[in-house]
Design a protein around this motif. Structure first.
Motif, short mmCIF file in Angstrom:
data_model
loop_
_atom_site.label_atom_id
_atom_site.label_comp_id
_atom_site.label_asym_id
_atom_site.label_seq_id
_atom_site.Cartn_x
_atom_site.Cartn_y
_atom_site.Cartn_z
N ALA A 1 0.84 -1.19 0.00
CA ALA A 1 0.00 0.00 0.00
C ALA A 1 0.88 1.24 0.00
N THR A 2 0.38 2.29 -0.64
CA THR A 2 1.05 3.58 -0.59
C THR A 2 0.28 4.51 0.34
N ALA A 3 1.00 5.41 1.01
CA ALA A 3 0.37 6.37 1.92
C ALA A 3 1.25 7.60 2.00
N GLY A 4 0.65 8.71 2.39
CA GLY A 4 1.40 9.94 2.49
C GLY A 4 0.46 11.13 2.57
N SER A 5 1.01 12.32 2.72
CA SER A 5 0.19 13.53 2.83
C SER A 5 -0.35 13.92 1.46
N VAL A 6 -1.28 14.85 1.48
CA VAL A 6 -1.86 15.35 0.24
C VAL A 6 -0.78 15.98 -0.64
N ASP A 7 -0.80 15.66 -1.92
CA ASP A 7 0.12 16.21 -2.92
C ASP A 7 1.57 15.76 -2.73
N ASP A 8 1.77 14.68 -1.99
CA ASP A 8 3.13 14.14 -1.89
C ASP A 8 3.51 13.35 -3.14
N GLY A 9 2.52 13.01 -3.97
CA GLY A 9 2.82 12.35 -5.24
C GLY A 9 2.60 10.86 -5.24
N LYS A 10 1.69 10.37 -4.39
CA LYS A 10 1.45 8.92 -4.34
C LYS A 10 0.96 8.38 -5.67
N SER A 11 -0.06 9.02 -6.21
CA SER A 11 -0.63 8.52 -7.46
C SER A 11 0.35 8.66 -8.61
N THR A 12 1.16 9.72 -8.59
CA THR A 12 2.18 9.87 -9.62
C THR A 12 3.22 8.76 -9.52
N LEU A 13 3.61 8.43 -8.28
CA LEU A 13 4.56 7.33 -8.08
C LEU A 13 3.99 6.03 -8.62
N VAL A 14 2.72 5.76 -8.29
CA VAL A 14 2.11 4.52 -8.76
C VAL A 14 2.03 4.52 -10.28
N GLY A 15 1.62 5.65 -10.84
CA GLY A 15 1.55 5.74 -12.30
C GLY A 15 2.90 5.52 -12.95
N ARG A 16 3.94 6.13 -12.37
CA ARG A 16 5.30 5.94 -12.89
C ARG A 16 5.74 4.49 -12.77
N LEU A 17 5.40 3.87 -11.65
CA LEU A 17 5.75 2.47 -11.42
C LEU A 17 5.10 1.58 -12.48
N LEU A 18 3.83 1.83 -12.75
CA LEU A 18 3.11 1.03 -13.76
C LEU A 18 3.64 1.32 -15.16
N HIS A 19 3.86 2.60 -15.45
CA HIS A 19 4.29 2.99 -16.79
C HIS A 19 5.69 2.47 -17.11
N ASP A 20 6.63 2.70 -16.20
CA ASP A 20 8.02 2.34 -16.49
C ASP A 20 8.28 0.84 -16.38
N SER A 21 7.38 0.11 -15.71
CA SER A 21 7.54 -1.34 -15.65
C SER A 21 6.74 -2.03 -16.76
N LYS A 22 6.25 -1.21 -17.70
CA LYS A 22 5.49 -1.72 -18.87
C LYS A 22 4.24 -2.49 -18.45
N SER A 23 3.57 -1.97 -17.39
CA SER A 23 2.38 -2.64 -16.87
C SER A 23 1.10 -1.90 -17.23
N VAL A 24 1.18 -0.99 -18.19
CA VAL A 24 0.02 -0.21 -18.61
C VAL A 24 -0.33 -0.59 -20.04
N LEU A 25 -1.58 -0.91 -20.27
CA LEU A 25 -2.04 -1.23 -21.62
C LEU A 25 -2.07 0.04 -22.46
N ALA A 26 -1.92 -0.14 -23.77
CA ALA A 26 -1.85 1.01 -24.68
C ALA A 26 -3.11 1.86 -24.61
N ASP A 27 -4.29 1.22 -24.53
CA ASP A 27 -5.53 2.01 -24.49
C ASP A 27 -5.65 2.80 -23.19
N GLN A 28 -5.12 2.25 -22.08
CA GLN A 28 -5.13 2.99 -20.82
C GLN A 28 -4.26 4.23 -20.91
#
Length: 423
Positions: free
Chosen positions: A17-44
């Motif tokens: 699980a990810t946690a942190g204060s508002v605007d610390d970038g949790k969702s950006t981190l998760v998005g980067r993790l998914l994107h850079d690990s090639k875990s995002v489908l092209a349509d997404q």
């Protein structure tokens, strides 16, 4: 089964699980993790690019990969727990991206309740703040085995090593005071991708793992096989066919330990004893089973066993109790007060109960206990005493997370009120 095979099967899946204060970038981190690990489908990715352009952004906002609710996208914040499933060649992952707002502490409790690792984000410009301490305290209360401190937005502090070192030292000291045995601190920039999936060329002073490398290699141990077995019965199987005229099996999931054919067991709460005559796994006989396998158990004696009963070794059975003292996180907007009549759900068993007392409420910023609060409101964490109408085979949460946890439910509408951890 050999120990090495047990370890391999246990570490093939990591829940974190990810946690942190508002605007610390949790969702950006998760998005980067998914994107850079090639875990995002092209349509997404195309959908995120379109949504980002619609908001006037030149580059894709990777936070939108998890902020899926319309209200979240409009406000630019995470409101609900977003679960994502992804895999790399080394491990499979179930990720819970939890909100950072104080009023969504209950969502963080939900997301971290089954996690084996928590990633706590800190904005490098702000350092450790109250919400950081709150999330560390929740992770400690839930006994999450591993904690990662991700110091984000290092690009906004010129990738300065002293800034990272000071934050890591302060957080590690606070986590140690909570009983967290070990913290892995990683300096990152989720927006630029530094140390998320690939090592940062800018922060060459850091020689530790990236976030993904740590997630792939952190040791994750399932319920130890030498722990006392706990087998909550979910379903009684009586096929009543000519091929199996006398078949009576008890299906469920082993939450702890190991069961073997010929083991002496007791059925709780009745206390009747028997011997395991057979174990079936996916319709095939087996000599043994271990947590967290789903199996069917057959007993040598014809006992009255039904959903909600617990099968455990005679020599290490939990103590039956009707008086429970526990730490709870209150999840509902409806307050919890002494005298409230509730349903208590423990594993597969649900019984009537009454809230006898609320001795204290926990302040997560300084871990002070405020006595006799009178009630718990949404997001409060406090101690409660509950009396159940029937005895329960309850372990302490410190000993066993699956059989030490329970829910308090409103009898009128079935709403979940509180999540509890037995003392």
């Amino acid at each position: 089964m050999p120990t090495a095979d047990l370890e391999t099967s246990a570490t093939s899946l990591l829940r974190f699980a990810t946690a942190g204060s508002v605007d610390d970038g949790k969702s950006t981190l998760v998005g980067r993790l998914l994107h850079d690990s090639k875990s995002v489908l092209a349509d997404q990715l195309e959908a995120v690019e379109r949504a980002s352009l619609g908001r006037g952004q030149d580059a894709p906002d990777l936070a939108l990969l998890t902020d899926g609710l319309r209200a979240e996208r409009e406000q630019g914040i995470t409101i609900d727990v977003a679960y994502r499933y992804f895999a790399t060649p080394r491990r499979r992952f179930i990720l819970a991206d939890t909100p950072g707002h104080v009023q969504y502490t209950r969502n963080m409790v939900t997301g971290a309740s089954t996690a084996e690792l928590a990633v706590v984000l800190v904005d490098a410009r702000n350092g450790v703040v109250e919400q950081t301490r709150r999330h560390a305290a929740v992770a400690a209360l839930l006994r999450v085995p591993h904690v990662v401190l991700a110091v984000n937005k290092m690009d906004l502090v010129d990738y300065a090593e002293p800034v990272f070192a000071a934050i890591a030292e302060e957080f590690t000291a606070y986590a140690a005071s909570l009983g967290v045995p070990e913290v892995t601190a990683i300096p990152i920039s989720a927006l630029a991708g530094d140390n998320v999936v690939t090592p940062s060329v800018t922060m060459d002073w850091y020689a530790g793992p990236t976030v993904l490398e740590h997630l792939e290699t952190v040791p994750v141990v399932a319920a130890p096989t030498d722990a006392p077995a706990r087998f909550p019965v979910q379903y009684v199987i009586r096929p009543q066919t000519p091929e199996h005229p006398d078949y009576r099996g008890y299906a469920g999931r082993l939450t702890a330990g190991m069961l073997r054919v010929s083991d002496e067991v007791t059925v709780l709460p009745s206390g009747r004893t028997s011997v395991i005559a057979a174990i079936d796994i996916l319709g095939e006989p087996a000599e043994s089973a271990w947590a967290p396998q789903s199996v069917t158990v057959r007993l040598a004696d014809d006992l009255d066993v039904s959903r909600g009963d617990l099968i455990a070794p005679v020599a290490a059975a939990p103590t039956l109790t009707q008086d429970i003292e526990a730490t709870v996180c209150h999840l509902h907007d409806r307050p919890l007060r002494p005298g409230d009549r509730v349903l208590l759900k423990h594993t597969t068993r649900t019984v009537k109960a009454i809230v006898k007392d609320i001795p204290s409420r926990l302040a997560l910023d300084d871990l002070a206990r405020h006595p006799a609060p009178g009630e718990l409101v949404a997001n409060d964490i406090g101690t409660v005493r509950v009396r159940t109408a029937e005895p329960l085979a309850l372990d302490s949460y410190a000993r066993s997370r699956p059989t030490g946890a329970f829910l308090l439910i409103a009898p009128a509408d079935g709403a979940t009120l509180s999540a509890g951890m037995a003392h």
